[in-house]
Design an enzyme around this catalytic site. Structure first.
Site, PDB file in Angstrom:
ATOM      1  N   GLY A 141       0.797  -1.225   0.000  1.00 62.37           N
ATOM      2  CA  GLY A 141       0.000   0.000   0.000  1.00 62.37           C
ATOM      3  C   GLY A 141       0.826   1.269   0.000  1.00 62.37           C
ATOM      4  O   GLY A 141       0.304   2.356   0.226  1.00 62.37           O
ATOM      5  N   SER A 144       4.799   0.926  -4.432  1.00 61.09           N
ATOM      6  CA  SER A 144       6.043   0.522  -5.084  1.00 61.09           C
ATOM      7  C   SER A 144       5.825   0.358  -6.589  1.00 61.09           C
ATOM      8  O   SER A 144       6.691   0.688  -7.393  1.00 61.09           O
ATOM      9  CB  SER A 144       6.539  -0.792  -4.486  1.00 61.09           C
ATOM     10  OG  SER A 144       5.658  -1.851  -4.788  1.00 61.09           O
ATOM     11  N   ASP A 188      -1.167   7.987  -6.930  1.00 58.43           N
ATOM     12  CA  ASP A 188       0.204   7.562  -6.644  1.00 58.43           C
ATOM     13  C   ASP A 188       1.214   8.233  -7.572  1.00 58.43           C
ATOM     14  O   ASP A 188       2.235   8.758  -7.137  1.00 58.43           O
ATOM     15  CB  ASP A 188       0.318   6.033  -6.787  1.00 58.43           C
ATOM     16  CG  ASP A 188      -0.743   5.328  -5.974  1.00 58.43           C
ATOM     17  OD1 ASP A 188      -1.294   5.967  -5.062  1.00 58.43           O
ATOM     18  OD2 ASP A 188      -1.052   4.154  -6.252  1.00 58.43           O
ATOM     19  N   LYS A 232      -2.460  -6.325  -5.867  1.00 58.00           N
ATOM     20  CA  LYS A 232      -3.742  -5.929  -6.471  1.00 58.00           C
ATOM     21  C   LYS A 232      -3.998  -6.597  -7.812  1.00 58.00           C
ATOM     22  O   LYS A 232      -5.091  -7.045  -8.096  1.00 58.00           O
ATOM     23  CB  LYS A 232      -3.770  -4.420  -6.752  1.00 58.00           C
ATOM     24  CG  LYS A 232      -3.839  -3.543  -5.567  1.00 58.00           C
ATOM     25  CD  LYS A 232      -4.138  -2.116  -5.993  1.00 58.00           C
ATOM     26  CE  LYS A 232      -3.249  -1.560  -7.083  1.00 58.00           C
ATOM     27  NZ  LYS A 232      -1.908  -1.193  -6.664  1.00 58.00           N
TER      28      LYS A 232
HETATM   29  P1  ADP Z   1       2.042  -1.495  -4.199  1.00 63.26           P
HETATM   30  O1  ADP Z   1       0.967  -1.149  -3.227  1.00 63.26           O
HETATM   31  O2  ADP Z   1       3.368  -1.582  -3.533  1.00 63.26           O
HETATM   32  O3  ADP Z   1       2.053  -0.597  -5.402  1.00 63.26           O
HETATM   33  P2  ADP Z   1       1.290  -3.644  -6.040  1.00 63.26           P
HETATM   34  O4  ADP Z   1       0.796  -5.002  -5.709  1.00 63.26           O
HETATM   35  O5  ADP Z   1       0.441  -2.753  -6.857  1.00 63.26           O
HETATM   36  O6  ADP Z   1       1.687  -2.973  -4.659  1.00 63.26           O
HETATM   37  O7  ADP Z   1       2.677  -3.765  -6.813  1.00 63.26           O
HETATM   38  C1  ADP Z   1       3.743  -4.539  -6.305  1.00 63.26           C
HETATM   39  C2  ADP Z   1       4.566  -5.077  -7.459  1.00 63.26           C
HETATM   40  O8  ADP Z   1       5.475  -4.050  -7.933  1.00 63.26           O
HETATM   41  C3  ADP Z   1       5.473  -6.230  -7.061  1.00 63.26           C
HETATM   42  O9  ADP Z   1       4.799  -7.465  -7.121  1.00 63.26           O
HETATM   43  C4  ADP Z   1       6.565  -6.141  -8.125  1.00 63.26           C
HETATM   44  O10 ADP Z   1       6.161  -6.742  -9.334  1.00 63.26           O
HETATM   45  C5  ADP Z   1       6.675  -4.638  -8.361  1.00 63.26           C
HETATM   46  N1  ADP Z   1       7.794  -4.078  -7.561  1.00 63.26           N
HETATM   47  C6  ADP Z   1       7.737  -3.386  -6.441  1.00 63.26           C
HETATM   48  N2  ADP Z   1       8.971  -3.034  -5.984  1.00 63.26           N
HETATM   49  C7  ADP Z   1       9.834  -3.531  -6.862  1.00 63.26           C
HETATM   50  C8  ADP Z   1      11.281  -3.528  -6.977  1.00 63.26           C
HETATM   51  N3  ADP Z   1      12.071  -2.948  -6.100  1.00 63.26           N
HETATM   52  N4  ADP Z   1      11.803  -4.151  -8.045  1.00 63.26           N
HETATM   53  C9  ADP Z   1      11.018  -4.758  -8.953  1.00 63.26           C
HETATM   54  N5  ADP Z   1       9.689  -4.808  -8.893  1.00 63.26           N
HETATM   55  C10 ADP Z   1       9.092  -4.213  -7.874  1.00 63.26           C
HETATM   56  P1  NG1 Z   2      -1.841   1.158  -3.887  1.00 62.12           P
HETATM   57  O1  NG1 Z   2      -1.848   1.459  -2.481  1.00 62.12           O
HETATM   58  O2  NG1 Z   2      -0.544   1.551  -4.545  1.00 62.12           O
HETATM   59  O3  NG1 Z   2      -2.259  -0.217  -4.188  1.00 62.12           O
HETATM   60  C1  NG1 Z   2      -4.147   1.891  -5.179  1.00 62.12           C
HETATM   61  C2  NG1 Z   2      -4.316   2.744  -6.438  1.00 62.12           C
HETATM   62  C3  NG1 Z   2      -4.603   4.222  -6.089  1.00 62.12           C
HETATM   63  C4  NG1 Z   2      -5.768   4.322  -5.109  1.00 62.12           C
HETATM   64  C5  NG1 Z   2      -5.492   3.409  -3.899  1.00 62.12           C
HETATM   65  C6  NG1 Z   2      -6.644   3.378  -2.917  1.00 62.12           C
HETATM   66  C7  NG1 Z   2      -2.985   2.132  -8.407  1.00 62.12           C
HETATM   67  C8  NG1 Z   2      -1.687   2.280  -9.107  1.00 62.12           C
HETATM   68  N1  NG1 Z   2      -3.086   2.731  -7.229  1.00 62.12           N
HETATM   69  O4  NG1 Z   2      -2.936   2.211  -4.525  1.00 62.12           O
HETATM   70  O5  NG1 Z   2      -4.886   4.940  -7.271  1.00 62.12           O
HETATM   71  O6  NG1 Z   2      -6.982   4.021  -5.729  1.00 62.12           O
HETATM   72  O7  NG1 Z   2      -5.247   2.065  -4.308  1.00 62.12           O
HETATM   73  O8  NG1 Z   2      -6.892   4.643  -2.404  1.00 62.12           O
HETATM   74  O9  NG1 Z   2      -3.899   1.500  -8.919  1.00 62.12           O
END
Ligand code: ADP
Ligand code: NG1
Length: 454
Positions: A141, A144, A188, A232
């Protein structure tokens, strides 16, 4: 316009190991270094994709990307976090359909590249060597994934010598990240590009505007990781909520707007603006507009007078095609009341100093968590337990941050109580956890993405 500064002095020292790693990986120094922060959302969850303003700040944890252009048309990608290497031909990049491929870490990287190449109509992008390293806990969350997308969009910008405006790039990156399949809003990418050190931001959409918010003296925000990961893109809960919000917007719009206007509406904010109603009015009438606790697929088809085929193509996403039930009243109540809390939060930051102000900010945050937990159903056991422990141990307010279903909480703690608070949570939630300081930490507002030349 995005400025490129020279990497020198203490910054050069700070990134010396990374530069050395790049040299060892690719044989020479990178031409550019890019830093993109993660973010914590203080309040305003799951409302950006409904058009409503949010209130995040950038954090110190970040992703660093080194890049060097190549004579050949190759994309060589290496990741220091997982030691994985990937290679693509630039010529074939536009043909890769990210949403249908198995999602890998580089899928996010390709989103940013493809987004820029498509938008700027770059048909023959320069080949590049890229090294990535990050310390934003993934799927927690703290965004990244967006940091990778923003980082790769900047790689495309510098390696093709493009001029871009930060806000335009944020909008582009928000669109580009949807190649993954998740229909998120633009929070984000916007905060990661537009943050200013020391300030949180109220971010409004359409048009994208980021307003500074100075957080009140004595306020400290503590991020705590539940250690329950939630990816997600690998599940359909996120898009199910997006779809429920679209349906709620349509059903309310049908009751408030002329037929020529409600048919195209997909966001609750558009319904509110077009109907001229204020947020309170809509919050109070949600159960009149959406009386059922649960709507079946047949219910929404009948209410909207559309066919199942129209539902599939105009409203549902690829991974929500088979949904049979929708909780519209609860989702709309969350979105509308959360939007109200965002504006109140900013007003308190600006106009109500001292203990009383901090107390109200805390109450708004905890109310936000309860709305996420009960109406939006995006919390998780670990998050609820962290919120409970945080409030018990002196936090003024506490809530899940980001998409939820796992990931982190953010708690508002009075400066004088921070040490005691951290010690209590370490003992009560993190007993036996290694590296506990990367699981629970104080966060100060960091600056937005930077590009340096070497
Ligand atoms: P977040 O809330 O952190 O955005 P998501 O589930 O949307 O979570 O995305 C996480 C994904 O982003 C990981 O499964 C990976 O594929 C990618 N990711 C995050 N950090 C890194 C990193 N340092 N290097 C490579 N991929 C990364
Ligand atoms: P994270 O926390 O990065 O999974 C997601 C959505 C935001 C927003 C929040 C909930 C993406 C890239 N990011 O964020 O736009 O909807 O959830 O507030 O889809």
């Amino acid at each position: 316009m995005l400025a490129v500064e020279k990497l020198e002095g203490s910054l050069r020292d700070k990134y010396a190991d990374f530069v050395k790693n790049f040299e060892e990986s690719f044989g020479s120094e990178p031409e550019y270094l890019i830093r993109v922060p993660g973010r914590v959302n203080l309040i305003g969850e799951h409302i950006d994709y409904c058009g409503y303003a949010v209130h995040p700040m950038a954090i110190d944890q970040d992703i660093i990307v080194g890049v060097r252009t190549l004579e050949s048309g190759k994309l060589e990608l290496k990741n220091l976090n997982n030691e994985k290497y990937a290679e693509f031909s630039m010529e074939n990049l536009q043909e890769i359909d990210i949403s249908t491929e198995k999602i890998n870490w580089w899928s996010y990287f390709l989103c940013g590249l493809k987004g820029v190449y498509e938008d700027k109509m770059i048909e023959n992008p320069n080949g590049i060597q890229v090294l990535v390293s990050g310390c934003i806990p993934p799927s927690a969350g703290l965004s990244s994934s967006s940091a990778l997308v923003v980082g790769s969009s900047l790689v495309a910008v510098v390696s093709n010598k493009l001029e871009v405006d930060r806000s335009d790039l944020a909008n582009l990156c928000a669109r580009a990240e949807r190649f993954i399949g998740t229909q998120g809003g633009g929070m984000d990418q916007a905060i990661e590009l537009l943050a200013v050190a020391g300030q949180a931001k109220l971010i409004e959409f359409n048009p994208l505007v980021a307003h500074d918010t100075k957080l009140p003296d004595g306020s400290v925000f503590v991020i705590a990781n539940s250690l329950q990961e939630k990816n997600k893109a690998a599940s359909n809960e996120f898009n199910s909520r997006v779809v429920e919000c679209r349906l709620a917007a349509k059903l309310i719009a049908k009751q408030l707007l002329k037929e020529s206007d409600w048919k195209d509406v997909k966001k609750l904010r558009n319904v509110q603006v077009s109907s001229g109603k204020c947020l309170e009015e809509l919050v109070n009438s949600v159960s009149t507009f959406l009386p059922k606790e649960v709507y079946t697929r047949e219910d929404v088809l009948a209410e909207l007078g559309i066919t199942d085929e129209e539902l599939r193509t105009d409203i549902l996403t690829a991974n929500t095609q088979e949904l049979q039930t929708f909780k519209l009243q609860q989702r709309a109540r969350h979105v509308l009341s959360e939007s109200n809390r965002v504006y109140r939060f900013r007003e308190v930051c600006h106009n109500k100093a001292g203990e009383e102000g901090l107390k109200e900010l805390g109450e708004l945050m905890t109310a936000s968590h309860n709305s996420c937990r009960y109406d939006y159903e995006c919390s998780a056991d670990g998050l609820d337990r962290l919120v409970e422990l945080s409030l018990k141990n002196g936090a003024l307010g506490s809530r899940l941050t980001g998409a939820g279903w796992g990931g982190c909480t953010v708690s508002l703690v009075a400066e004088s109580q921070v040490e005691k608070f951290l010690a209590a949570l370490k003992a009560e939630y993190y007993a036996g956890v290694e590296n506990v300081d990367s699981a629970i930490f104080v966060s100060k507002p960091s600056g937005g993405a930077m590009v340096w030349s070497l």
